[in-house]
Design a protein around this motif. Structure first.
Motif, PDB file in Angstrom:
ATOM      1  N   PRO A  46       0.800  -1.241   0.000  1.00 28.17           N
ATOM      2  CA  PRO A  46       0.000   0.000   0.000  1.00 28.17           C
ATOM      3  C   PRO A  46       0.827   1.283   0.000  1.00 28.17           C
ATOM      4  O   PRO A  46       0.519   2.211  -0.752  1.00 28.17           O
ATOM      5  N   PHE A 162      -6.432   1.385  -0.782  1.00 24.69           N
ATOM      6  CA  PHE A 162      -6.865   0.260   0.051  1.00 24.69           C
ATOM      7  C   PHE A 162      -8.070  -0.488  -0.516  1.00 24.69           C
ATOM      8  O   PHE A 162      -8.367  -1.599  -0.071  1.00 24.69           O
ATOM      9  N   PRO A 167      -9.181  -5.922   3.867  1.00 26.69           N
ATOM     10  CA  PRO A 167      -8.739  -5.741   5.247  1.00 26.69           C
ATOM     11  C   PRO A 167      -9.323  -6.803   6.185  1.00 26.69           C
ATOM     12  O   PRO A 167     -10.381  -7.374   5.914  1.00 26.69           O
ATOM     13  N   LEU A 171     -12.587  -0.727   7.339  1.00 24.87           N
ATOM     14  CA  LEU A 171     -11.884   0.531   7.116  1.00 24.87           C
ATOM     15  C   LEU A 171     -12.891   1.542   6.576  1.00 24.87           C
ATOM     16  O   LEU A 171     -13.562   1.294   5.582  1.00 24.87           O
ATOM     17  N   ALA A 306      -0.411   5.336   5.210  1.00 33.86           N
ATOM     18  CA  ALA A 306      -0.693   4.054   4.549  1.00 33.86           C
ATOM     19  C   ALA A 306      -0.021   2.906   5.289  1.00 33.86           C
ATOM     20  O   ALA A 306      -0.597   1.818   5.435  1.00 33.86           O
ATOM     21  N   LEU A 309      -2.021   2.152   8.464  1.00 37.05           N
ATOM     22  CA  LEU A 309      -3.246   1.419   8.125  1.00 37.05           C
ATOM     23  C   LEU A 309      -2.937  -0.031   7.750  1.00 37.05           C
ATOM     24  O   LEU A 309      -3.684  -0.947   8.101  1.00 37.05           O
ATOM     25  N   THR A 310      -1.846  -0.229   7.036  1.00 36.26           N
ATOM     26  CA  THR A 310      -1.448  -1.587   6.665  1.00 36.26           C
ATOM     27  C   THR A 310      -1.258  -2.452   7.899  1.00 36.26           C
ATOM     28  O   THR A 310      -1.735  -3.593   7.965  1.00 36.26           O
ATOM     29  N   LEU A 314      -4.616  -4.603   7.744  1.00 35.33           N
ATOM     30  CA  LEU A 314      -4.215  -5.731   6.901  1.00 35.33           C
ATOM     31  C   LEU A 314      -3.432  -6.786   7.679  1.00 35.33           C
ATOM     32  O   LEU A 314      -3.596  -7.978   7.449  1.00 35.33           O
TER      33      LEU A 314
END
Length: 332
Positions: A46, A162, A167, A171, A306, A309-310, A314
């Motif tokens: 990402p 994303f 996920p 999200l 990013a 968030l990963t 994820l």
């Protein structure tokens, strides 16, 4: 110094490619690939997919509108943003009505793009930014490029990235109306979130401002220091492993933007912005235009967010988990 060394290295690489007969366009494509691929392994794809030019195109598109909350042009803004979100595959788009303060006569709307989690859809992360602006001549023009087309464009850029992944938890990308007249959009959305199931909220406000020495400001409260530590920790991964340079600074008195609405709901929330933004002379003026932004700085910020968030959506990273215990083996 590190940024200058990067520039020299990329220029040398470019010159070498040119000497070898590579076309100009192809040479720059290879240089850009070498630059943007420098992402810590644990953060996966990402962060590599961040496209600062696409982000900047979105900023420019938003800056063409007058985005004062009460301006007639705001209806066009809302329609455009909702259309951009609806083009993303796998993203469910909804809206929330926002009373803009003139009784029941005038409503704006929050625009929400949701990617549901595959394993624990009841848990979620919120990424938000306000899309309204103001100026010293707001009835005529309020471009608000830095404040806050930059943040709204960042939310859209992250949603575009994303939507390519599935996920583990939900999200939610939220574009808020009415921040400049009292955080009205986030004051509607935050209470709709279950505080026990909202893992994290990241608020993007005034990102990518052109400064001589940019310092990433991470703002929260001491109660939710782990949320701030996540952003700082991801940035540190880039600094250690990729030779980037973006100093960080903490602020523990939350004010002035939409993350406050979530903190009041006991939701871990953090503002990502830049230090000294409040001294930005063109804020809330007609001169807050896209030329005040810096693409390389914006790319670094977007890659850090990013990356965060990963880890959370994820990889299933828990905010209490030490960074040195992260599993690098599973590709993203």
């Amino acid at each position: 110094a590190v940024l200058m060394n990067d520039l020299r290295r990329h220029c040398l690489y470019y010159a070498t490619l040119q000497a070898g007969g590579v076309r100009v366009a192809d040479a720059w494509t290879l240089v850009e690939a070498a630059t943007t691929s420098r992402v810590p392994r644990v953060l996966g794809r990402p962060a590599r997919l961040v496209d600062e030019r696409r982000w900047f195109d979105t900023v420019q598109a938003l800056a063409r509108f007058d985005r004062w909350a009460h301006h007639a042009d705001m209806q066009n803004v809302r329609t455009w943003l909702e259309g951009e979100m609806r083009m993303l595959p796998g993203v469910e788009v909804s809206t929330q009505a926002v009373n803009l303060g003139h009784g029941d006569e005038e409503y704006g709307r929050n625009i929400i793009g949701t990617i549901y989690g595959a394993e624990k859809p009841e848990l979620k992360v919120v990424v938000g930014a306000h899309y309204d602006s103001t100026s010293d001549d707001k009835r005529r023009v309020a471009p608000g490029a830095v404040d806050n087309a930059s943040g709204a464009a960042a939310v859209l850029e992250l949603a575009r990235i994303f939507c390519k992944f599935k996920p583990k938890i939900t999200l939610e990308f939220v574009l808020y109306d009415g921040e400049e007249i009292g955080y009205l959009g986030s004051r509607v959305h935050a209470p709709s979130c279950d505080w026990e199931k909202t893992v994290l909220m990241i608020n993007l406000d005034m990102v990518g401002l052109r400064q001589e020495q940019p310092v990433l400001l991470i703002e929260s409260t001491p109660e939710f220091a782990l949320a701030a530590a996540l952003i700082e920790g991801v940035n540190e991964l880039f600094v250690r492993q990729c030779d980037t340079w973006l100093p960080t600074k903490h602020a523990w008195f939350a004010w002035g933007s939409d993350h406050v609405s979530y903190l009041k709901q006991s939701i871990p929330a953090v503002l990502v912005t830049f230090d000294n933004c409040t001294s930005y002379e063109k804020m809330h003026t007609t001169a807050d235009t896209p030329d005040q932004l810096d693409l390389p700085t914006a790319r670094m910020v977007l890659q850090v967010v990013a990356g965060a968030l990963t880890l959370v959506v994820l990889r299933g990273y828990d905010l209490c988990e030490p960074f040195d215990q992260l599993d690098n083996s599973a590709p993203i």
